[in-house]
Each structure stands twice: as C-alpha cells, then as structure tokens.
Design an enzyme around this catalytic site. Structure first.
Site, PDB file in Angstrom:
ATOM      1  N   CYS A  29      37.783  32.717  31.866  1.00 21.35           N
ATOM      2  CA  CYS A  29      38.433  34.121  31.646  1.00 21.35           C
ATOM      3  C   CYS A  29      38.054  34.860  32.841  1.00 21.35           C
ATOM      4  CB  CYS A  29      38.096  34.859  30.393  1.00 21.35           C
ATOM      5  SG  CYS A  29      38.232  33.980  28.924  1.00 21.35           S
ATOM      6  N   ASP A  30      36.783  34.931  33.112  1.00 29.13           N
ATOM      7  CA  ASP A  30      36.277  36.072  34.099  1.00 29.13           C
ATOM      8  C   ASP A  30      35.448  35.645  35.192  1.00 29.13           C
ATOM      9  OD1 ASP A  30      37.129  37.889  32.289  1.00 29.13           O
ATOM     10  OD2 ASP A  30      35.010  37.633  31.063  1.00 29.13           O
ATOM     11  N   CYS A  39      33.076  34.026  28.793  1.00 26.10           N
ATOM     12  CA  CYS A  39      33.726  33.166  29.262  1.00 26.10           C
ATOM     13  C   CYS A  39      34.125  32.996  30.558  1.00 26.10           C
ATOM     14  CB  CYS A  39      35.231  33.733  28.480  1.00 26.10           C
ATOM     15  SG  CYS A  39      36.738  32.474  28.735  1.00 26.10           S
TER      16      CYS A  39
END
Length: 312
Positions: free
Chosen positions: A137-138, A134
């Site tokens: 997300c990261d 992701c």
C-alpha cells in the site's frame, strides 16, 4: 418480532461494503453491522494508489465514503452495534449485540484483521503519517527515503526486501540476534545490498511535527537508547511493522473451522455452516488487500443469493 433479513453483513470495510452492494443489487434485504464507523483498516490509510479506478489523491476514508454512498443507493441498511454472541445454526441466524438482536437467513462475516501494533509510544498517532503496516500500500510513498521495518519472521523479511525497490536503504529492526524467517529468505535478504540489520533492538517511541521524523530505539541487552532522526532534506522516514495480524474472530471460535485464527472457506466464501460466509481479511488467504477484499465480498453475496433461492 424483529425483522428477518435475507442477509446480515458483519463488518463495514471493503469486503462488507462490496457484499452489501451486490446483495442490494440482487434485491436482498441487507443489514450491515459495524462495531464503529465503517471502513476497516483502509480507513487508516492516507493515500490509496493500488485500487483500480481510484481518484487522484484518493484516501482510505474518501474511498470508503464513496463505497458507502453507493451501497445506500441499493437499499442496504446500516447499524452500529458490538456483536457479542451468535447462533449460526438453522434456517434463521441470530446475532446478539449490546444494542439489540438481529436475525437473517444468511450471514457474511467481514470483520477483518488488524495488524499487530509495533508496541511503541505514540504509534497510533503516526499511522498514515510515516507508520504503516502494508508495504504494498505505502512503499511507493517512501521513494529514495530511509525505511525501517520491525519484525524477524518470513513476512517481515520478505516485505523488507520488497521495500528495497523504493527506499534508498531498508533497515530491519529485530528484538533478537537472529531472524526467525526461513533460511532461504534470510539468504536473499543478507545478499541484498540495500538491506541493513539492527539486532537486539526494539522501537520505544516515535514522534514528529505532524509526520514521523524521529524514533527512539532500545538495545534489549544493554538498555542503551538511540535516537534516529530523519534526513534533513527528507524530513521523514518510513516505519513498517510486520509483527503479525490479529483476525477478529473470537466470537466464532468453536463454531467455525479456523486455521491460526482465520476462518476457513472454499473459493465461494462458504464456511462449514450452511448459510454462513466469510470475506476479506478475516479468512485464510494469500493476499490481504482492498481489491481482494472487495472481490471476496462480491463472491459471498452472489453465493448468498443462490443459497436463499435454494431455501425457497
């Protein structure tokens, strides 16, 4: 005779827990069924920064734990079971698991979708420790680090370009000698000064002392192996896999309307069967994130309340 719940939620990730929270607050008798410990994909994330209201240092497991406690406060029940078959027609839905049979007036499917693994040795061991699926997300965790992306389709190339906002360089690793992404997307990627390309290559193995710091790649045409190590100052790098998702919908095939394995719903999370709803990553949608999963779950539960009122 087994208890007939107002609603059974299949799946204990953000979508399922949000649905259970709203159902519980509506005073609906609610059962959450999870195959294993609740959490879904977010439970694999070591840090969560893009969910509104997250605490500093929030992790996927800590966020899910707080969600779980909140749901319990409103009377929802939880059970661990692996559902093997379903009968979703009629006024009472029936779910058969390895441990028992469960009945409800309505069902919310929140079984999620899992990222297809890259397929290299030790991969799972480094999820959340350098390996991710992701970018949203990261990506920010790899600010000014080297980043590698595995894949060659639209999603892989688009996510790789997104990651150039963070990494000092982003190398796309693809097993073929040309991308599968749309030509317009490829053109943008080739013009991006931070983008690099590693053709005819697959990742064979990842390793490191607690965090990802080394990977071995193989040229599929020559068989040559190359070891890539993190910069000494960085001590790690990012490895993102975008080789597809696998929706957890096998048991609903030939029962619910689907598109490429995902459940088709309307904006109220309704499926083609009355009293059956789907929420989160399992359904057809443009963005699969914790915040959209939670939103789906809330909508589904509110619609369940209206559905049950219509039965009465």
């Amino acid at each position: 005779m087994s208890k007939i719940y107002d609603v059974i939620v299949i799946g204990g990730g953000p979508a399922g827990l949000s649905a259970a929270l709203y159902a519980g607050r509506a005073r609906l008798s609610t059962l959450v069924l999870e195959k294993k410990k609740e959490g879904g994909q977010i439970a694999l994330t070591s840090e969560v920064e893009n969910y509104p209201g997250c605490l500093e240092g929030e992790s996927g497991p800590s966020l899910i734990e707080r969600m779980h406690k909140q749901v319990l406060q409103f009377g929802a029940e939880f059970a661990i079971d692996d559902i093997e078959s379903v009968n979703l027609e009629g006024s009472v839905k029936e779910l058969k698991g390895k441990k028992g049979t469960y009945q409800a007036k309505a069902v919310i499917i929140a079984t999620g979708a899992s990222s297809r693994p890259i397929g290299c040795a030790n991969e799972r061991e480094y999820i959340g420790k350098g390996v991710s699926y992701c970018a949203t997300c990261d990506g920010s965790f790899f600010e000014d680090f080297d980043i590698y992306v595995v894949g060659g389709g639209d999603t892989a190339v688009e996510e790789a370009m997104f990651l150039t906002k963070f990494g000092r360089s982003v190398t796309l690793i693809h097993r073929r000698d040309e991308l599968r992404a749309a030509k317009s997307i490829q053109d943008k990627a080739f013009k991006n000064p931070k983008m690099k390309f590693m053709w005819d290559t697959v990742v064979k193995e990842v390793s490191g002392d607690g965090i990802l710091s080394t990977m071995v790649v193989e040229n599929v045409k020559t068989g040559e192996l190359t070891t890539i190590e993190a910069d000494e100052e960085d001590m790690t790098f990012g490895l993102f896999g975008f080789v597809g998702y696998v929706p957890k919908t096998d048991m609903f095939k030939d029962i619910l309307t689907m598109e490429k394995g995902y459940i088709v719903t309307d904006e109220d999370m309704k499926t083609n069967i009355d009293g059956v709803f789907a929420a989160g990553d399992v359904r057809v949608k443009s963005l699969r994130q914790v915040v959209t999963a939670a939103s789906d779950g809330a909508i589904a539960a509110v619609q369940v309340e209206k559905y049950i009122e219509s039965l009465d």
